[in-house]
Scaffold this active site. Sequence first.
Site: not given
Length: 255
Positions: A136, A148, A152
């Site tokens: 991402s 997150y 990532k």
Amino acid sequence: MELKDKVVVVTGGASGIGAAMARRFAREGARAVVVADRHAGQAAELAAAIGAEAAGVDVTVEAELLRLIDDTEARHGAIDLFCSNAGITARGGPELPDSDWQRVMAVNLMAHVHAARALLPRMLARGGGYLLQTASAAGLLSQFDAPYAVSKHAAVAFAEWLSISYGGRGIGVSCLCPGGVDTPLLDAETPERRALMAEGIVSADAVAQAVVDGLREERFLILPQDFIREQMQRKAADPERWLRGMRRWQGALEG
């Protein structure tokens, strides 16, 4: 890498970016596309629509990933391209319980590790293969929720390590780092977050096009939006200034 006549597996393939990639790979003439997802019914619906196969898989369970790989190769021969694409998030930061952090890391990082663990010996033995890892823009720019962004970042680092360690031995590695994409994951965002990202949001089909182009050129970083590369350059050129700008952006996000 050209997709025609290739055997391809896409995890997280029942919706969003994964579904768009599966549809596009089928149109590119892949010999077999396996749509793998924990939502087995959704995966089966998509597979039936595009002439692919479906597999119900929980990517957090290494044995299920290994079974997916074994079953695919038993039916179709060697996997040419494995797309570690499944991804989740948890809203918050260090206050979140360990169980939330571990769940996100299991999907967003360790599933990539387990797939590579199973596939690399096979690919090396036959002299080639390709790993596509979906990370991402958050993995490059530390945006949004802490689990997150951190998971990532780790996914990007693992993809870099794979490319450094195996890129000279016939293994292709690409890391997909999109910004805002119009998928179910984005639908879960607050209106404020969607408004801040609106300018850069692209369709899942646009990301799939970027993937096909990136694979054809065997590019490591696949960036569907130009602003991501621009932000990376700003970050590298002046980290302090970049962090100040990101703090202002975060302040606007929090209202």
